[in-house]
Structure formats: C-alpha cells, structure tokens
Design an enzyme around this catalytic site. Structure first.
Site, PDB file in Angstrom:
ATOM      1  N   ASN A 145      35.227 -59.516 -17.405  1.00  0.00           N
ATOM      2  CA  ASN A 145      34.086 -58.859 -16.848  1.00  0.00           C
ATOM      3  C   ASN A 145      33.440 -59.015 -15.525  1.00  0.00           C
ATOM      4  OD1 ASN A 145      32.563 -56.961 -18.187  1.00  0.00           O
ATOM      5  ND2 ASN A 145      32.330 -58.488 -20.122  1.00  0.00           N
ATOM      6  N   THR A 160      41.373 -60.315 -20.817  1.00  0.00           N
ATOM      7  CA  THR A 160      40.509 -61.492 -21.476  1.00  0.00           C
ATOM      8  C   THR A 160      40.592 -61.592 -23.076  1.00  0.00           C
ATOM      9  OG1 THR A 160      38.259 -62.000 -21.962  1.00  0.00           O
ATOM     10  CG2 THR A 160      38.455 -59.926 -21.449  1.00  0.00           C
ATOM     11  N   ILE A 161      40.686 -62.865 -23.302  1.00  0.00           N
ATOM     12  CA  ILE A 161      40.767 -63.231 -24.742  1.00  0.00           C
ATOM     13  C   ILE A 161      39.621 -62.678 -25.610  1.00  0.00           C
ATOM     14  CG2 ILE A 161      42.545 -65.108 -24.567  1.00  0.00           C
ATOM     15  CD1 ILE A 161      39.972 -66.853 -25.109  1.00  0.00           C
ATOM     16  N   ASP A 162      38.440 -62.375 -24.770  1.00  0.00           N
ATOM     17  CA  ASP A 162      37.261 -62.114 -25.272  1.00  0.00           C
ATOM     18  C   ASP A 162      37.020 -60.875 -25.714  1.00  0.00           C
ATOM     19  OD1 ASP A 162      36.534 -64.812 -24.745  1.00  0.00           O
ATOM     20  OD2 ASP A 162      35.388 -64.421 -23.050  1.00  0.00           O
ATOM     21  N   ARG A 188      36.713 -80.535 -47.896  1.00  0.00           N
ATOM     22  CA  ARG A 188      35.816 -80.623 -46.874  1.00  0.00           C
ATOM     23  C   ARG A 188      35.180 -79.289 -46.461  1.00  0.00           C
ATOM     24  NH1 ARG A 188      39.547 -85.246 -43.807  1.00  0.00           N
ATOM     25  NH2 ARG A 188      38.090 -86.818 -44.297  1.00  0.00           N
ATOM     26  N   MET A 192      37.055 -69.973 -29.006  1.00  0.00           N
ATOM     27  CA  MET A 192      36.316 -69.592 -27.705  1.00  0.00           C
ATOM     28  C   MET A 192      35.696 -68.119 -27.748  1.00  0.00           C
ATOM     29  SD  MET A 192      38.728 -70.520 -24.376  1.00  0.00           S
ATOM     30  CE  MET A 192      38.744 -71.995 -23.860  1.00  0.00           C
ATOM     31  N   GLY A 193      34.730 -67.969 -26.915  1.00  0.00           N
ATOM     32  CA  GLY A 193      34.142 -66.843 -27.039  1.00  0.00           C
ATOM     33  C   GLY A 193      32.603 -67.223 -26.907  1.00  0.00           C
TER      34      GLY A 193
END
Ligand code: F6P
Length: 358
Positions: free
Chosen positions: A112, A134-136, A171, A178-179
C-alpha cells in the site's frame, strides 16, 4: 524501449523473485536487447543511485526463492516529501536517478505505502508500473496480492500444529498472525485451520463475548480452543480511540499488540489455561506456494506487456480470474479492509466461528 528499472519496496514476501523473473523473462523474450537495471533496497536505492545492470542469468533459478534478490527497505510515504536532517530532497533525487539511468519505465513491486509513492512518482512524470505484493492482501483494486496465499498456507500449518498440543493440554491457544490494519490473513488461515474464534481489526470484540463463548464450549465438552488473533485486533473500547491514542495506550501498557492481554483476560474471567504463539515473520519467509508462483508469473509477464505497449501510470491487478490493471491514481492510498459483511465472514459465522463482536 531500451532501459527499464525494477525495485522491490516495503516488507518482503514470498513471490517477489518470481514476479521479478516474470517481468524479466517476458521482456527479454520480446526485446532481447533490453537493459534491466536492478535498483537496490527499494526507494533507498532510487534516492541514492544504488543500482546495477542485471544479466539474464540473474533472473534464473529464482522462481522458488523467498525474499527479494534486489533487497528492500521501508521508506514511509509520509516522509517522502519531507526534507530531513540529511537535507536530501528524496523526490528530486529519485527523479535524477531515473533520468541519469535513462529509464523508459520503472517497475515497482510493493504494498500500500509503496503504491502511494509509485503514484507520486507518476504524478512527477515518471513512467511507472506497480505490482501488488503483500501478505496482508490489502491493496485496493485487486482480488489478491502475491504473497498472500503462501502466508495463508504457512499460518494454516501453524494453526494445524497447535491443535494437537492444545488438545493434549486442554488449553486455550492464541495464535497471533501478521496483519496490522487488515484481517484477511487471519480470516483465511483461521477458517482454513479450523480456528474456533477469529479476532480481526475490522470487527472489534467485546472481551466478555470471548469468555462467554469459551464457557459455552466447555458446557458442550469442547476441551480446547484455538483463537486466531490478527496482530491489529482490538477490543471495542480500543476501537473507539483514535489511532494515536490507541498506540499511546498500548505503549503505556508496555504491549505491542492485544494478544497477551486477551490471553490474560481469558484466564482471569474463566480460569482456563492459555498460551500465546506468535509465528511473526515466519509467515513471510521462504519459498512461494504454487499458487503464488503462478500469480507472480502472470503479474510479471502482464506488467512486461504493459511496458511494451507503453501503458504506464498503472498497477497490475487480479479481478476474478483475469489479470488486468488499474490506474495508480484510482487505487493508491485506499486500503482494502475486510468488509464486516464479507462472504468469508459470513461463511465463518455459519460454521460456528466466533468473532466476539456480538
Ligand atoms: O505489511 C506486511 C507486514 O508483514 C504486516 O503484516 C506487518 O504488520 C508488518 O509487515 C511488519 O513489518 P516489519 O517487517 O517491518 O516488522
């Protein structure tokens, strides 16, 4: 067209080299005499004239390699027009490097922020073609960015592996993915990994809702819970704050993200044993998936064809199954966030996933 430049900017991601290769191979096929200049470390190299003429062999055997052979750096867009302590006029320097190298076109691979600077350079008269990495997956105007699907695969693998240890110890496991602004990666990997609760920035949660969901799971004899938490996830109180206030509040609390606080809150409210797992940059590293190798190659060759046709001031995009392009000015600076009513959110809800928002 005799000489073109290429740079990679912002956080690295799988598929950068595959895209560089796609651009280069298609250009050499169409114009065997073309000169390709590799700009080092993103806009830093363009500002400081750090670059080198590439050879065709430089683009061989990089299809599967992670990271970027050109190097990258973060050069925040908001600082591009500021003259800082080093007294360097960054825009003028980039224009000078472009002119000195006699570039006919510059390929810019980035996310971006990078596209904002790419658009700025376009408005300064440079011939720019942007490629969305981008991995986003948060670049407006494209269904997917390259790097995203590989990161989804890796984050899903992490979630898959957490299931067995969560089950063994009964548990609540929180996996922070990420993000910071966009929750696409957490949403997709959460659904793919069968997370029970998914927390993303676009859907601020009420901590009580999470506790209630966990108690309900206990009543249904579900012995463990997997929570996929986006790095930028926030509760409803935080969401009411301005970004600066939120950052300050977290700074004062000594926390970078909300994940540890969520885990502590769950333990306090329910008594359940919790653990936090943060794969961090692991989801960005290594070889691109087959999907991303194909997408990167399609994007790269398409960008080369645009340059050959003299189409500049654009960013490559995927719409449906077709690679196409948008005008840079139409997409730059518009983040693509998860719409709360998005079909993927609905699909997750329909399978019982809790977002904690209601
Ligand atoms: O933009 C990609 C991204 O991985 C985000 O998901 C994350 O918030 C950020 O980069 C991390 O940045 P850095 O690599 O500079 O720590």
């Amino acid at each position: 067209m005799k000489t073109v430049g290429i740079l990679t900017s912002g956080g690295d991601c799988p598929g950068l080299n595959a895209t560089i290769r796609g651009v280069a191979k298609a250009l050499y096929e169409a114009r065997p005499d073309i000169s390709i200049i590799g700009i080092r470390d993103g806009f830093y190299g363009l500002i400081h004239g750090e670059c080198e003429k590439m050879k065709p062999s430089d683009f061989s055997e990089i299809l599967t390699r992670g990271g970027t052979i050109l190097g990258t750096s973060r050069q925040p867009h908001k600082k591009m027009q500021k003259i800082e302590a080093d007294h360097i006029d960054k825009i003028a320097s980039m224009k000078k490097t472009y002119a000195d190298l006699k570039l006919d076109c510059l390929f810019i691979l980035g996310g971006n922020g990078t596209h904002k600077t790419a658009n700025l350079l376009r408005s300064e008269g440079l011939n720019i073609i942007g490629l969305p990495k981008t991995i986003d997956n948060d670049i407006f105007g494209t269904d997917y960015t390259f790097g995203f699907h590989t990161a989804v695969d890796i984050a899903t693998e992490v979630i898959d592996r957490i299931h067995t240890t969560a089950a063994s110890h009964k548990r609540v496991m929180l996996i922070e993915i990420m993000g910071n602004k966009a929750g696409w990666l957490t949403l997709y990997s959460g659904v793919a990994g069968g997370a029970d609760i998914i927390l993303i920035p676009e859907l601020p949660f009420e901590p009580d809702n999470i506790a209630k969901a966990l108690e309900k799971r206990e009543r249904k004899s579900r012995p463990y819970t997997i929570i996929a938490v986006a790095e930028g996830a926030m509760d409803a109180d935080e969401a009411r704050l301005k970004k600066k206030e939120r950052t300050l509040m977290r700074l004062e609390r000594g926390e970078a993200t909300a994940t540890n606080r969520i885990a502590a809150g769950i333990h306090e409210r329910t008594g359940f044993d919790t653990r936090v797992v943060i794969p961090g940059h692991i989801v960005r590293g290594g070889s691109p998936s087959a999907y991303d190798r194909v997408l990167a190659t399609r994007f790269g060759t398409y960008a080369a064809s645009l340059a050959i046709k003299g189409v500049f001031g654009v960013a490559v995009a995927l719409k449906g199954d077709m690679v196409t392009h948008n005008k840079l000015e139409d997409i730059a600076g518009i983040p693509k966030l998860v719409p709360p009513e998005h079909q993927m959110v609905a699909v997750a809800r329909e399978t019982g996933v809790i977002f904690g928002d209601n």
